[in-house]
Design a protein around this motif. Structure first.
Motif, mmCIF file in Angstrom:
data_model
loop_
_atom_site.group_PDB
_atom_site.id
_atom_site.type_symbol
_atom_site.label_atom_id
_atom_site.label_comp_id
_atom_site.label_asym_id
_atom_site.label_seq_id
_atom_site.Cartn_x
_atom_site.Cartn_y
_atom_site.Cartn_z
ATOM 1 N N VAL A 69 4.054 2.011 -8.641
ATOM 2 C CA VAL A 69 4.133 1.253 -7.356
ATOM 3 C C VAL A 69 5.032 2.201 -6.683
ATOM 4 O O VAL A 69 6.134 2.739 -6.995
ATOM 5 C CB VAL A 69 4.616 -0.189 -7.417
ATOM 6 N N PRO A 70 4.890 2.416 -5.258
ATOM 7 C CA PRO A 70 5.980 3.169 -4.371
ATOM 8 C C PRO A 70 7.319 2.549 -4.569
ATOM 9 O O PRO A 70 7.486 1.073 -4.600
ATOM 10 C CB PRO A 70 5.172 2.806 -3.021
ATOM 11 N N SER A 71 8.243 3.080 -4.627
ATOM 12 C CA SER A 71 9.798 2.775 -4.944
ATOM 13 C C SER A 71 10.252 2.007 -3.651
ATOM 14 O O SER A 71 11.312 1.308 -3.637
ATOM 15 C CB SER A 71 10.586 3.996 -5.111
ATOM 16 N N SER A 72 9.647 1.969 -2.426
ATOM 17 C CA SER A 72 10.079 1.318 -1.280
ATOM 18 C C SER A 72 8.642 0.457 -0.505
ATOM 19 O O SER A 72 7.720 1.237 -0.476
ATOM 20 C CB SER A 72 10.509 2.319 -0.408
ATOM 21 N N PRO A 73 9.048 -0.652 -0.229
ATOM 22 C CA PRO A 73 7.817 -1.450 0.410
ATOM 23 C C PRO A 73 7.583 -1.133 1.657
ATOM 24 O O PRO A 73 6.926 -1.593 2.572
ATOM 25 C CB PRO A 73 8.528 -2.954 0.247
ATOM 26 N N LEU A 74 8.598 -0.125 2.258
ATOM 27 C CA LEU A 74 8.574 0.152 3.882
ATOM 28 C C LEU A 74 7.265 0.357 4.631
ATOM 29 O O LEU A 74 6.874 -0.012 5.691
ATOM 30 C CB LEU A 74 9.776 0.980 4.346
ATOM 31 N N ALA A 75 6.553 1.494 3.760
ATOM 32 C CA ALA A 75 5.206 1.719 4.470
ATOM 33 C C ALA A 75 4.609 0.553 4.422
ATOM 34 O O ALA A 75 3.633 0.465 5.633
ATOM 35 C CB ALA A 75 4.781 2.941 3.526
ATOM 36 N N GLU A 76 4.093 -0.120 3.576
ATOM 37 C CA GLU A 76 3.516 -1.469 3.553
ATOM 38 C C GLU A 76 3.838 -2.360 4.291
ATOM 39 O O GLU A 76 3.151 -2.963 5.272
ATOM 40 C CB GLU A 76 3.425 -1.997 2.085
ATOM 41 N N GLU A 77 4.998 -2.544 4.701
ATOM 42 C CA GLU A 77 5.642 -3.537 5.612
ATOM 43 C C GLU A 77 5.488 -3.075 6.985
ATOM 44 O O GLU A 77 5.174 -3.909 8.122
ATOM 45 C CB GLU A 77 7.070 -3.737 5.427
ATOM 46 N N LEU A 78 5.133 -1.794 7.372
ATOM 47 C CA LEU A 78 4.942 -1.097 8.486
ATOM 48 C C LEU A 78 3.602 -1.237 8.940
ATOM 49 O O LEU A 78 3.121 -1.347 10.083
ATOM 50 C CB LEU A 78 5.403 0.396 8.839
ATOM 51 N N GLY A 79 2.805 -1.714 8.082
ATOM 52 C CA GLY A 79 1.272 -1.860 8.261
ATOM 53 C C GLY A 79 0.531 -0.885 7.574
ATOM 54 O O GLY A 79 -0.656 -0.912 7.739
ATOM 55 N N CYS A 80 0.952 0.424 6.751
ATOM 56 C CA CYS A 80 0.170 1.315 6.114
ATOM 57 C C CYS A 80 -0.562 0.714 5.267
ATOM 58 O O CYS A 80 -0.386 0.057 4.505
ATOM 59 C CB CYS A 80 0.956 2.430 5.771
ATOM 60 N N ALA A 81 -2.035 1.056 5.102
ATOM 61 C CA ALA A 81 -2.978 0.649 4.097
ATOM 62 C C ALA A 81 -2.493 1.131 2.636
ATOM 63 O O ALA A 81 -1.989 2.406 2.928
ATOM 64 C CB ALA A 81 -4.485 0.941 4.400
ATOM 65 N N MET A 82 -2.600 0.451 1.737
ATOM 66 C CA MET A 82 -2.452 0.772 0.496
ATOM 67 C C MET A 82 -3.657 1.079 -0.339
ATOM 68 O O MET A 82 -4.889 0.314 -0.017
ATOM 69 C CB MET A 82 -1.425 -0.302 -0.270
ATOM 70 N N GLU A 83 -3.703 1.635 -1.533
ATOM 71 C CA GLU A 83 -4.896 1.804 -2.379
ATOM 72 C C GLU A 83 -4.567 1.822 -3.571
ATOM 73 O O GLU A 83 -3.663 2.358 -4.180
ATOM 74 C CB GLU A 83 -5.767 2.910 -1.720
ATOM 75 N N GLU A 84 -5.509 1.246 -4.333
ATOM 76 C CA GLU A 84 -5.476 1.141 -6.139
ATOM 77 C C GLU A 84 -6.097 2.511 -6.424
ATOM 78 O O GLU A 84 -6.909 2.846 -5.925
ATOM 79 C CB GLU A 84 -6.301 -0.154 -6.369
ATOM 80 N N THR A 85 -5.361 3.139 -7.475
ATOM 81 C CA THR A 85 -5.655 4.226 -8.267
ATOM 82 C C THR A 85 -5.843 3.867 -9.764
ATOM 83 O O THR A 85 -5.059 2.922 -10.103
ATOM 84 C CB THR A 85 -4.797 5.389 -7.782
ATOM 85 N N PRO A 86 -6.109 4.982 -10.823
ATOM 86 C CA PRO A 86 -5.964 4.663 -11.921
ATOM 87 C C PRO A 86 -4.600 4.545 -12.364
ATOM 88 O O PRO A 86 -4.567 4.040 -13.492
ATOM 89 C CB PRO A 86 -6.821 5.756 -12.552
ATOM 90 N N MET A 87 -3.729 5.069 -11.685
ATOM 91 C CA MET A 87 -2.307 4.987 -12.008
ATOM 92 C C MET A 87 -1.663 3.982 -11.262
ATOM 93 O O MET A 87 -0.230 3.878 -11.378
ATOM 94 C CB MET A 87 -1.801 6.332 -11.816
ATOM 95 N N GLY A 88 -2.102 3.370 -10.538
ATOM 96 C CA GLY A 88 -1.404 2.071 -9.887
ATOM 97 C C GLY A 88 -1.635 2.424 -8.383
ATOM 98 O O GLY A 88 -2.819 2.631 -7.673
ATOM 99 N N ILE A 89 -0.778 1.672 -7.463
ATOM 100 C CA ILE A 89 -0.585 1.691 -5.984
ATOM 101 C C ILE A 89 -0.177 2.721 -5.479
ATOM 102 O O ILE A 89 0.904 3.260 -5.821
ATOM 103 C CB ILE A 89 -0.100 0.312 -5.615
ATOM 104 N N GLN A 90 -0.959 3.238 -4.495
ATOM 105 C CA GLN A 90 -0.258 4.424 -3.445
ATOM 106 C C GLN A 90 -0.512 4.170 -2.139
ATOM 107 O O GLN A 90 -1.388 3.376 -1.651
ATOM 108 C CB GLN A 90 -0.642 5.655 -4.059
ATOM 109 N N VAL A 91 0.133 5.056 -1.088
ATOM 110 C CA VAL A 91 -0.262 4.676 0.377
ATOM 111 C C VAL A 91 -1.300 5.638 0.551
ATOM 112 O O VAL A 91 -1.635 6.611 0.177
ATOM 113 C CB VAL A 91 1.264 5.410 0.904
ATOM 114 N N ARG A 92 -2.282 5.129 1.290
ATOM 115 C CA ARG A 92 -3.723 5.773 1.610
ATOM 116 C C ARG A 92 -3.435 6.805 2.643
ATOM 117 O O ARG A 92 -2.750 6.431 3.946
ATOM 118 C CB ARG A 92 -4.462 4.805 2.117
#
Length: 296
Positions: A225-248
């Motif tokens: 999972v991203p080590s910081s929540p800031l991208a998601e808090e700003l509104g950036c879409a996230m996506e699920e991958t076979p290895m976990g969550i990443q910023v789209r």
């Protein structure tokens, strides 16, 4: 001061991006909390010209080279909030200061969510790994244990046969069906359905039934999972991958928020130092282009 770009995260991807930008004479602020993902490893492998070098030394050399450019400002600290829109972002740091920029790049890296097994965290990056391309060769074709965490572990076990004699320990985390078991058998993987009690020594597994399994090294597929929540808090879409969550991101490494980019482990799979550097360099180039042609 108004920066052209604030880079949040000063590890390999962030520095690679910043290098492209300062060489284009753009004003760049790098904010780094000093928590490299591979800080537990003593050697980095698979990175051309740096094979076998201490990853900390690679990072220190890169930072020194980067700071030789007058357009670079480096800040040791943590970004705690990002607000604004393209050409007018504000990044707040944990010392209470505000930093303004036309663009923001998230290069925050990821956190590995490890299996809850006693003795595993202390050996992470030393004798327990996630990437065979980074650490497989040094095991010298010895016995390799793979701790299952999900379906990806079956693929990981099959892959690792090129680096040693592999035992996949399902540990109640995965139940391979008949077809998967046949594929593992064909590949030469030993399947062990026992439960792991703890890990001792260098890479010895003590099983719940009392058996002790000795390995040259152990691999496991962590969830990231991203080590910081800031991208998601700003509104950036996230996506699920076979290895976990990443910023789209798109092909130009831009997120779903105009003017916000992301690169490195937090925005791509798979993960390694060399891939992070390449991804960061590409992001830096695209950031520069976006400053020149914002409507392109």
């Amino acid at each position: 001061m108004q920066y052209d770009v604030v880079v949040i995260g000063g590890s390999y991807a962030g520095m690679a991006a910043a290098l492209q930008l300062v060489r284009a004479r753009k004003a760049v602020l790098v904010i780094d909390a000093g928590q490299r993902r591979n800080r537990f490893a003593s050697h980095s492998h698979g990175f051309l010209t740096q094979d076998g070098v201490d990853p900390g030394e690679i990072a220190r050399t890169a930072r020194a080279q980067l700071q030789a450019y007058p357009h670079l400002v480096w800040k040791d600290g943590k970004a705690v909030a990002v607000t604004g829109a393209r050409d007018d972002f504000t990044v707040m740091t944990d010392d209470g200061l505000s930093h303004h920029a036309r663009r923001v790049l998230f290069a925050t890296g990821v956190i590995d969510q490890l299996p809850e097994i006693a003795g595993l965290p202390e050996r992470w990056g030393r004798t327990i790994f996630h990437c065979p391309y980074c650490h497989g060769y040094e095991l010298d074709m010895g016995r390799i244990g793979v701790i299952a965490t999900g379906a990806m572990s079956i693929h990981q076990a099959e892959l690792l046969m090129d680096w040693g004699k592999v035992t996949l320990l399902t540990n109640s985390a995965v139940e391979p069906d008949l077809d998967a078991r046949r594929k593992l058998e064909t590949r030469g993987v030993t399947l062990d359905d026992g439960r792991i009690d703890r890990i001792e020594g260098e890479a010895d597994m003590l099983m719940a039934d009392g058996r002790r399994l000795n390995f040259a090294g152990i691999f496991t597929a962590t969830r990231c999972v991203p080590s910081s929540p800031l991208a998601e808090e700003l509104g950036c879409a996230m996506e699920e991958t076979p290895m976990g969550i990443q910023v789209r991101t798109d092909e130009e490494k831009q997120t779903t928020i105009p003017g916000v980019f992301a690169c490195g482990d937090a925005a791509r799979v798979p993960h390694s130092v060399s891939l992070a550097v390449g991804d960061g360099a590409w992001a830096g180039i695209q950031l520069h282009r976006s400053l020149l042609w914002p409507d392109a």
